[in-house]
Design an enzyme around this catalytic site. Structure first.
Site, PDB file in Angstrom:
ATOM      1  N   ASP A  42      -5.866 -20.684  28.238  1.00 39.99           N
ATOM      2  CA  ASP A  42      -6.068 -21.535  29.599  1.00 39.99           C
ATOM      3  C   ASP A  42      -6.629 -22.901  29.323  1.00 39.99           C
ATOM      4  OD1 ASP A  42      -5.442 -19.082  30.750  1.00 39.99           O
ATOM      5  OD2 ASP A  42      -7.659 -18.527  30.708  1.00 39.99           O
ATOM      6  N   GLY A  46       0.379 -25.564  30.792  1.00 38.66           N
ATOM      7  CA  GLY A  46       1.424 -25.447  31.949  1.00 38.66           C
ATOM      8  C   GLY A  46       1.567 -27.053  32.195  1.00 38.66           C
ATOM      9  N   LYS A  47       0.503 -27.605  32.229  1.00 35.67           N
ATOM     10  CA  LYS A  47       0.249 -28.910  33.088  1.00 35.67           C
ATOM     11  C   LYS A  47       1.195 -29.919  31.926  1.00 35.67           C
ATOM     12  CE  LYS A  47      -2.444 -32.975  33.856  1.00 35.67           C
ATOM     13  NZ  LYS A  47      -3.913 -33.485  34.034  1.00 35.67           N
ATOM     14  N   GLY A  69      -1.065 -17.078  31.935  1.00 34.23           N
ATOM     15  CA  GLY A  69      -1.117 -17.579  33.385  1.00 34.23           C
ATOM     16  C   GLY A  69      -1.051 -19.204  33.353  1.00 34.23           C
ATOM     17  N   HIS A  70       0.081 -19.695  33.411  1.00 37.61           N
ATOM     18  CA  HIS A  70      -0.014 -21.401  33.353  1.00 37.61           C
ATOM     19  C   HIS A  70       0.208 -21.921  34.567  1.00 37.61           C
ATOM     20  CE1 HIS A  70       1.704 -20.673  28.770  1.00 37.61           C
ATOM     21  NE2 HIS A  70       0.597 -20.098  29.106  1.00 37.61           N
ATOM     22  N   ARG A 172       8.625   0.454  15.746  1.00 34.00           N
ATOM     23  CA  ARG A 172      10.148   0.627  15.556  1.00 34.00           C
ATOM     24  C   ARG A 172      10.679   1.725  16.745  1.00 34.00           C
ATOM     25  NH1 ARG A 172       9.247   0.779   9.502  1.00 34.00           N
ATOM     26  NH2 ARG A 172       7.830   2.153  10.209  1.00 34.00           N
TER      27      ARG A 172
HETATM   28  P1  GDP Z   1      -2.760 -22.661  30.910  1.00 30.18           P
HETATM   29  O1  GDP Z   1      -2.985 -21.184  30.406  1.00 30.18           O
HETATM   30  O2  GDP Z   1      -3.276 -23.118  29.109  1.00 30.18           O
HETATM   31  O3  GDP Z   1      -1.609 -23.277  31.095  1.00 30.18           O
HETATM   32  O4  GDP Z   1      -4.063 -23.042  31.675  1.00 30.18           O
HETATM   33  P2  GDP Z   1      -4.382 -22.358  33.167  1.00 30.18           P
HETATM   34  O5  GDP Z   1      -3.510 -22.946  34.018  1.00 30.18           O
HETATM   35  O6  GDP Z   1      -4.489 -20.884  32.849  1.00 30.18           O
HETATM   36  O7  GDP Z   1      -5.757 -22.832  33.225  1.00 30.18           O
HETATM   37  C1  GDP Z   1      -5.885 -24.390  33.404  1.00 30.18           C
HETATM   38  C2  GDP Z   1      -6.666 -24.886  34.579  1.00 30.18           C
HETATM   39  O8  GDP Z   1      -7.020 -25.995  34.641  1.00 30.18           O
HETATM   40  C3  GDP Z   1      -5.771 -25.029  35.799  1.00 30.18           C
HETATM   41  O9  GDP Z   1      -6.247 -24.543  36.860  1.00 30.18           O
HETATM   42  C4  GDP Z   1      -5.186 -26.202  35.742  1.00 30.18           C
HETATM   43  O10 GDP Z   1      -4.521 -26.637  37.029  1.00 30.18           O
HETATM   44  C5  GDP Z   1      -6.486 -26.982  35.552  1.00 30.18           C
HETATM   45  N1  GDP Z   1      -6.277 -28.013  34.759  1.00 30.18           N
HETATM   46  C6  GDP Z   1      -5.502 -28.615  33.873  1.00 30.18           C
HETATM   47  N2  GDP Z   1      -5.674 -29.649  33.343  1.00 30.18           N
HETATM   48  C7  GDP Z   1      -6.737 -30.292  33.637  1.00 30.18           C
HETATM   49  C8  GDP Z   1      -7.712 -31.363  33.890  1.00 30.18           C
HETATM   50  O11 GDP Z   1      -7.639 -32.638  33.071  1.00 30.18           O
HETATM   51  N3  GDP Z   1      -8.820 -31.463  34.654  1.00 30.18           N
HETATM   52  C9  GDP Z   1      -9.154 -30.468  35.524  1.00 30.18           C
HETATM   53  N4  GDP Z   1     -10.120 -30.605  36.401  1.00 30.18           N
HETATM   54  N5  GDP Z   1      -8.206 -29.536  35.607  1.00 30.18           N
HETATM   55  C10 GDP Z   1      -7.325 -29.140  34.831  1.00 30.18           C
HETATM   56  P1  IMO Z   2      -2.756 -18.310  28.576  1.00 29.14           P
HETATM   57  O1  IMO Z   2      -1.337 -18.264  28.221  1.00 29.14           O
HETATM   58  C1  IMO Z   2      -6.724 -16.448  28.259  1.00 29.14           C
HETATM   59  C2  IMO Z   2      -7.127 -12.781  26.603  1.00 29.14           C
HETATM   60  C3  IMO Z   2      -7.493 -11.556  27.515  1.00 29.14           C
HETATM   61  C4  IMO Z   2      -8.168 -10.647  26.549  1.00 29.14           C
HETATM   62  C5  IMO Z   2      -7.251 -10.764  25.286  1.00 29.14           C
HETATM   63  C6  IMO Z   2      -6.515  -9.604  25.215  1.00 29.14           C
HETATM   64  O2  IMO Z   2      -2.891 -18.331  30.044  1.00 29.14           O
HETATM   65  O3  IMO Z   2      -3.595 -19.395  28.082  1.00 29.14           O
HETATM   66  P2  IMO Z   2      -3.975  -8.627  26.521  1.00 29.14           P
HETATM   67  O4  IMO Z   2      -3.794  -8.730  27.765  1.00 29.14           O
HETATM   68  O5  IMO Z   2      -3.320 -10.084  25.846  1.00 29.14           O
HETATM   69  O6  IMO Z   2      -3.980  -7.616  25.523  1.00 29.14           O
HETATM   70  O7  IMO Z   2      -5.641  -9.330  26.408  1.00 29.14           O
HETATM   71  O8  IMO Z   2      -6.685 -11.906  25.489  1.00 29.14           O
HETATM   72  N1  IMO Z   2      -5.961 -13.280  26.761  1.00 29.14           N
HETATM   73  C7  IMO Z   2      -6.108 -14.500  27.454  1.00 29.14           C
HETATM   74  N2  IMO Z   2      -7.131 -15.198  27.771  1.00 29.14           N
HETATM   75  N3  IMO Z   2      -5.457 -17.115  28.476  1.00 29.14           N
HETATM   76  C8  IMO Z   2      -4.586 -16.295  28.074  1.00 29.14           C
HETATM   77  O9  IMO Z   2      -3.246 -16.656  28.337  1.00 29.14           O
HETATM   78  C9  IMO Z   2      -4.512 -15.029  27.397  1.00 29.14           C
HETATM   79  N4  IMO Z   2      -3.745 -14.048  27.120  1.00 29.14           N
HETATM   80  C10 IMO Z   2      -4.667 -13.038  26.605  1.00 29.14           C
HETATM   81  O10 IMO Z   2      -8.327 -11.937  28.559  1.00 29.14           O
HETATM   82  O11 IMO Z   2      -9.522 -11.032  26.273  1.00 29.14           O
HETATM   83 MG    MG Z   3      -3.908 -19.607  31.511  1.00 28.14          MG
END
Ligand code: GDP
Ligand code: IMO
Ligand code: MG
Length: 438
Positions: A42, A46-47, A69-70, A172
């Site tokens: 997180d 994605g951005k 979740g991107h 496997r």
């Molecule tokens: P990812 O899983 O790495 O793609 O990240 P997520 O989408 O799960 O979480 C990142 C969150 O931060 C999202 O809600 C984005 O819209 C937000 N985000 C990304 N870059 C920035 C930033 O520079 N500033 C702020 N305030 N929010 C951001």
């Molecule tokens: P993105 O791509 C944040 C974490 C889960 C849990 C552990 C194992 O959006 O950055 P799983 O379902 O993979 O067996 O869970 O890994 N986890 C993430 N946390 N961002 C993710 O993906 C994650 N994918 C798995 O919360 O702690």
């Molecule tokens: Mg995410």
């Protein structure tokens, strides 16, 4: 630009912005580039993928599954991608789901339907590796049961069936996308799992044509693209601290989000990469259980969660929040060899008087400046912090590094110094235009 119409002007601005993006991201990242999450997920992968995508022919996912979740914003419209690469919104991009991804086909079809509804062309744009393992309902059920049986020691998974599906793969006994192409083979293999799969089989019969046309040998596709001079952007999932080998085991995911996973997950060796960008949040977050040395349970943690909107994109769970951890980020830099960093969410630090950065851990009379393997050490260590002054000025409208408050610039420079990697991009908000190039 001859029109004074407000809407036209906005779209003109957007166009200029994309022209700017095209001539810059690709220049900085090179023809073959990769983006991976440098912390616990997180970070904002994605951005950057969405921003860079208009200038790439192919966007490829290599690891993980719908645990990811991107988030991508288009104006005020929010898209969250779980299985589709975040370049999906750009019609000229072909999106590849590599062999290392565990694919829940119904989730994938749902995501494609969202794009269709939005009027985005989807035909022929999505390819699934015939070597990718398929994830079924029983994997999700097992995930839930395993978590339940662990009680207090549960991992806090996303319950998307990720662990059980990779377990089948490693044992496997998995079913691969290629198996789907022969209906008899597929149904026989799925029934042999001994679960009630008749409803699923019916679903797959109904959607057979849509799915079949996406399954192909993406190894050949990617290598022919490489040889033909096409550009490829690899999109990492999860985060390197969730890596099954290098993360905080057992509180990890069941794949390799680190750079090595891109090679195993696509069949494209690392030597082709021109640049690898690590996405690093200006502070730290984690969802689910497991050690988190710089975690905060005070008002600063609340500040991060509130200002940063720190709730899981996949599960909606509140994310745990803490200070930037240089021990963890240096480990991340060494593990992956980033060429540059995208420091995200710098705007979220605005308003804090003092900013702390964790620089070493001590546990049981020993000082650690590299991230230790021991969960006990990580859970009970004392973190040594350095302090830096914060800033009060709103920075979400800033578009040039030089326009940032001096204390914000100093913070960025400190991150670079501690990680030994230059910061190339800085996020100052969730929107496409809220990105500075350093
Ligand atoms: P990812 O899983 O790495 O793609 O990240 P997520 O989408 O799960 O979480 C990142 C969150 O931060 C999202 O809600 C984005 O819209 C937000 N985000 C990304 N870059 C920035 C930033 O520079 N500033 C702020 N305030 N929010 C951001
Ligand atoms: P993105 O791509 C944040 C974490 C889960 C849990 C552990 C194992 O959006 O950055 P799983 O379902 O993979 O067996 O869970 O890994 N986890 C993430 N946390 N961002 C993710 O993906 C994650 N994918 C798995 O919360 O702690
Ligand atoms: Mg995410």
């Amino acid at each position: 630009m001859h029109s004074h119409n407000k809407e036209e002007f906005a779209s003109y601005q957007q166009e200029c912005y994309f022209y700017f993006a095209m001539t810059n991201y690709r220049q900085k990242l090179g023809r073959i580039a990769a983006i991976i999450g440098g912390q616990w997920g997180d970070e904002g992968k994605g951005k950057l993928v969405d921003l860079a995508s208009p200038e790439y022919d192919i966007i490829a996912r290599a690891t993980g599954g719908a645990n990811a979740g991107h988030t991508v914003y288009v104006g005020d419209e929010k898209y969250i991608f779980h299985l589709l690469p975040s370049g999906a919104l750009h019609e000229k991009c072909t999106c590849v789901i590599g062999n290392g991804v565990v694919v829940h086909l119904p989730t994938l079809l749902e995501e494609i339907d969202v794009l269709k509804k939005a009027g985005i062309k989807t035909e022929g744009r999505f390819l699934i590796s015939d070597r990718a393992h398929l994830l079924f309902e029983y994997h999700k059920e097992l995930d839930g049961q395993q978590e339940k049986s662990k009680g207090e020691k549960k991992v806090g998974t996303t319950k998307r069936g990720i662990g059980p599906c990779y377990a089948d793969k490693i044992s496997r006994v998995g079913i691969r996308a290629g198996d789907f192409l022969d209906q008899n083979v597929f149904e026989k293999k799925l029934r042999a799992k001994g679960h009630d799969v008749e409803d699923e089989i019916e679903y797959y019969r109904e959607n057979r044509a849509r799915i079949e046309e996406m399954i192909t040998d993406t190894f050949v596709y990617l290598h022919e693209a490489l040889e033909g001079g096409k550009s490829i952007l690899f999109e990492g999932a999860n985060g390197v601290m969730l890596d099954i080998d290098h993360g905080t085991y057992p509180f990890v995911t069941s794949s390799n989000p680190m750079v090595g996973g891109l090679g195993t997950g696509t069949g494209v060796p690392g030597k082709h990469l021109d640049n690898l960008v690590g996405i690093i949040k200006a502070y730290t977050t984690r969802v689910g259980a497991g050690p988190f040395p710089t975690e905060l349970d005070d008002e600063v943690g609340v500040h991060f969660r509130k200002q940063g909107g720190e709730y899981g994109s996949t599960t909606g769970r509140p994310r745990r929040c803490g200070w930037f951890d240089a021990v963890q980020c240096k480990y991340s830099a060494r593990m992956n060899g980033y060429d540059g960093i995208n420091l995200t969410k710098l705007d979220v630090l605005t308003g804090l008087e003092v900013l702390k950065i964790g620089v070493s851990y001590s546990f049981d009379g020993k000082v650690y400046d590299s991230f230790p393997a021991s969960i006990e050490a990580l859970e009970d260590c004392e973190v040594e912090y350095i302090e830096m002054p914060g800033w009060k000025e709103e920075i979400s409208g800033v578009r040039e590094f030089d326009e940032l408050p001096q204390t914000a610039k100093d913070y960025v420079r400190k991150v670079e110094e501690l990680m030994g990697v230059p910061v190339w991009f800085i996020g100052v908000g969730p929107k496409r235009e809220q990105m500075l190039m350093v």
